[in-house]
Design a protein around this motif. Structure first.
Motif, PDB file in Angstrom:
ATOM      1  N   GLU A 182       0.812  -1.222   0.000  1.00 19.04           N
ATOM      2  CA  GLU A 182       0.000   0.000   0.000  1.00 19.04           C
ATOM      3  C   GLU A 182       0.844   1.270   0.000  1.00 19.04           C
ATOM      4  OE1 GLU A 182      -2.721  -0.890   3.279  1.00 19.04           O
ATOM      5  OE2 GLU A 182      -2.829  -2.889   2.378  1.00 19.04           O
ATOM      6  N   ALA A 183       1.964   1.244   0.723  1.00 18.77           N
ATOM      7  CA  ALA A 183       2.816   2.442   0.788  1.00 18.77           C
ATOM      8  C   ALA A 183       3.352   2.794  -0.594  1.00 18.77           C
ATOM      9  CB  ALA A 183       3.963   2.199   1.769  1.00 18.77           C
ATOM     10  N   THR A 184       3.740   1.775  -1.347  1.00 15.28           N
ATOM     11  CA  THR A 184       4.244   2.001  -2.705  1.00 15.28           C
ATOM     12  C   THR A 184       3.156   2.620  -3.570  1.00 15.28           C
ATOM     13  OG1 THR A 184       5.607   0.027  -2.425  1.00 15.28           O
ATOM     14  CG2 THR A 184       5.395   0.875  -4.659  1.00 15.28           C
ATOM     15  N   LEU A 185       1.946   2.118  -3.428  1.00 14.70           N
ATOM     16  CA  LEU A 185       0.828   2.649  -4.214  1.00 14.70           C
ATOM     17  C   LEU A 185       0.593   4.123  -3.889  1.00 14.70           C
ATOM     18  CD1 LEU A 185      -1.685  -0.364  -3.954  1.00 14.70           C
ATOM     19  CD2 LEU A 185      -0.500   0.398  -6.015  1.00 14.70           C
ATOM     20  N   LEU A 186       0.680   4.461  -2.601  1.00 11.37           N
ATOM     21  CA  LEU A 186       0.409   5.844  -2.190  1.00 11.37           C
ATOM     22  C   LEU A 186       1.525   6.797  -2.614  1.00 11.37           C
ATOM     23  CD1 LEU A 186      -1.217   5.176   1.296  1.00 11.37           C
ATOM     24  CD2 LEU A 186      -2.342   6.105  -0.745  1.00 11.37           C
ATOM     25  N   ASP A 187       2.686   6.253  -2.969  1.00 13.78           N
ATOM     26  CA  ASP A 187       3.786   7.087  -3.481  1.00 13.78           C
ATOM     27  C   ASP A 187       3.578   7.493  -4.943  1.00 13.78           C
ATOM     28  OD1 ASP A 187       5.263   7.329  -1.240  1.00 13.78           O
ATOM     29  OD2 ASP A 187       6.613   5.633  -1.655  1.00 13.78           O
TER      30      ASP A 187
END
Ligand code: ZN
Lengths: 350, 163
Positions: A182-187
């Motif tokens: 999820e963190a990668t997606l939010l980046d």
């Protein structure tokens, strides 16, 4: 009500197909869906299809698509200019008449020849909203904004996308899959604020076929039929400003009428945009801890327009028939920002 | 005071497409570019379709082999046209016909020339008149028209199912 079940389902791989036309995409899928039933076109009591000629820009594509069925001598046949899920609804109603025992439902769509986000703008009212040409992604972004403002977080959207990509790894028909956190997606950068590219569906061409049968015929054709226990569809008002976009009243009502009751082992929800899955799940009272949501990856993994709704019913039925659960909810949507919604409750027992 | 009725509004619509004809139609169009009429045979009923689309509409199966059909054929039916379409200006009256090219099991609509209108008849044997080779493109319009062949008329029995 007469008991009707999904006894067979097949779908094409979904991708941008710049080689084949609709009939050429549909033919092998029809053959695959018919094969396990042992039926031919002329054993089928009623045939109904869903598609839209605006997608590929070819008038009467639905007439030439009938070539794939081999409708000679003439067959009983109908078409809806809608997702194939609504063709399935018509076929289910037709089976309630009681004089036939089988129905063939198919859907096909090629989104890649045109600009599908603009094509879908033609669903808007032609006087006030339509002439502004808001595309489908911008309208979904307006809805996503309303959804976030109503007390949700963009982390919720990323969670939906991450699960879709992960589940789609096991789906050979999916276009987008993978293990992304999820963190990668939010980046990722914003695409149509507050949506990122991955919150939107891919461009997909494809086809799907469902065979329905009633009562004993279903038991004869399929070892573990997926029985339709309830099916209903409802529509919200057309003017986008006249409804609360952060919720889906029509999904809630259709779910109540179809008898969802918040219970399902799995649910296939037709949500082309990440926030829409959360809106639909909430309207149906489905809880992710009790129900496996979009085990196929859903419409975020592949979204053949006019087909993806029927695929939800087919996927749910296929999984029940394979013993992955005993009760499933399938949902299909049509129109801008979840305007129209169909809910189907399916059950299978050994 | 009564408002004037609104009798119409103008809302321009434009959609652009990159159309894909499909595998079989593309093959037909490539054949036309080379001056060949290509059809496809149904593996089930053996009928040859020109142009082929996706599959045999009678049998609902995918096409098998590619078949080159002749550019000679039989005029199975025709109409004498006395009013020109806006985008097609030909000396009136002219004849628009349906021709079954030899080796095909479908008919194609073509212009009939090279014979007085009142002498055109069903069963007449015809041959394609192609545009000059350097004008050939991916289109059936490479066949400008058909003209009579010096052959006896075909037997009605041989083309009655196409009338
Ligand atoms: Zn055939």
């Amino acid at each position: 009500m007469r008991d009707v079940a999904v006894v067979s389902f097949a779908q094409s791989a979904t991708r941008r197909d710049q080689t084949r036309n609709e009939v050429e995409i549909l033919l092998p899928v029809l053959r695959e869906a018919m094969a396990p039933t042992g039926l031919t076109t002329h054993d089928i009591g009623f045939t109904c299809s869903g598609s839209s000629d605006y997608l590929a820009g070819q008038a009467f594509a639905f007439v030439s698509a009938l070539d794939a069925v081999g409708p000679w001598p003439p067959i009983q046949e109908s078409h809806v200019e809608m997702d194939g899920a609504w063709a399935l609804y018509e076929a289910w109603v037709r089976l309630q008449h009681g004089d036939i025992d089988t129905a063939l439902v198919y859907a096909f769509g090629k989104s890649s020849p045109g600009d599908v986000a603009r094509v879908l703008s033609l669903q808007l009212d032609p006087y006030v909203t339509g002439p502004l040409w808001p595309d489908a992604i911008s309208l979904a972004a307006l809805q996503a904004r309303a959804f976030l403002e109503a007390g949700h977080d963009e982390k919720d959207l990323a969670r939906v996308v991450a699960r879709s990509r992960r589940n789609a790894v096991g789906n050979p028909h999916a276009q987008l899959s993978g293990d992304i956190d999820e963190a990668t997606l939010l980046d990722e950068p914003l695409y149509a604020d507050p949506l990122r590219m991955h919150d939107c569906p891919p461009i997909s061409d494809g086809a799907a076929v469902v065979v329905l049968a009633a009562g004993d015929k279903a038991r004869e054709l399929c070892e573990r039929p997926a029985w339709i226990r309830g099916i209903d569809h409802r529509i919200d008002v057309q003017a986008l400003g006249s409804r609360d976009l952060s919720q889906s009243a029509s999904t809630r009502l259709a779910g109540e009428k179809a008898g969802v009751g918040g219970r399902a082992d799995l649910a296939e929800l037709h949500a082309p945009f990440s926030h829409q899955e959360l809106i639909v799940a909430e309207a149906l009272g489905l809880d992710e801890t009790a129900t496996s949501i979009n085990p196929s990856g859903g419409a975020l993994a592949s979204n053949p327009v006019m087909v993806a709704g029927l695929v939800r019913i087919g996927e749910a039925a296929r999984r029940l028939s394979a013993g992955e659960g005993e009760r499933a909810v399938a949902h299909a949507t049509s129109g801008p920002a979840l305007q129209q919604n169909l809910v189907c409750v399916l059950e299978a027992t050994s | 005071m009564t408002a004037e009725p609104i009798t119409g509004i103008v809302t321009p619509i434009r959609l652009d497409y990159t159309y894909t004809p499909g595998t079989s139609p593309s093959q037909f169009l490539r054949g036309m570019k080379e001056g060949r009429i290509l059809g496809r045979r149904c593996p089930s009923c053996a009928k040859v379709y020109v142009p082929p689309r996706g599959g045999c509409p009678m049998c609902g199966v995918e096409f098998a082999e590619e078949v080159r059909v002749a550019d000679t054929g039989t005029l199975v039916t025709f109409a004498v046209v006395n009013v020109n379409f806006a985008n097609r200006v030909i000396d009136l009256p002219y004849v628009s016909g349906e021709v079954r090219f030899d080796g095909s099991d479908t008919t194609s609509m073509v212009l009939v020339q090279g014979i007085p209108v009142d002498q055109v008849r069903m069963g007449m044997r015809v041959k394609a008149h192609w545009l000059p080779r350097d004008e050939w493109d991916f289109t059936f319009a490479n066949i400008d028209y058909v003209e009579p062949l010096d052959e006896p008329d075909a037997d009605y029995e041989s083309y009655k199912e196409f009338v």
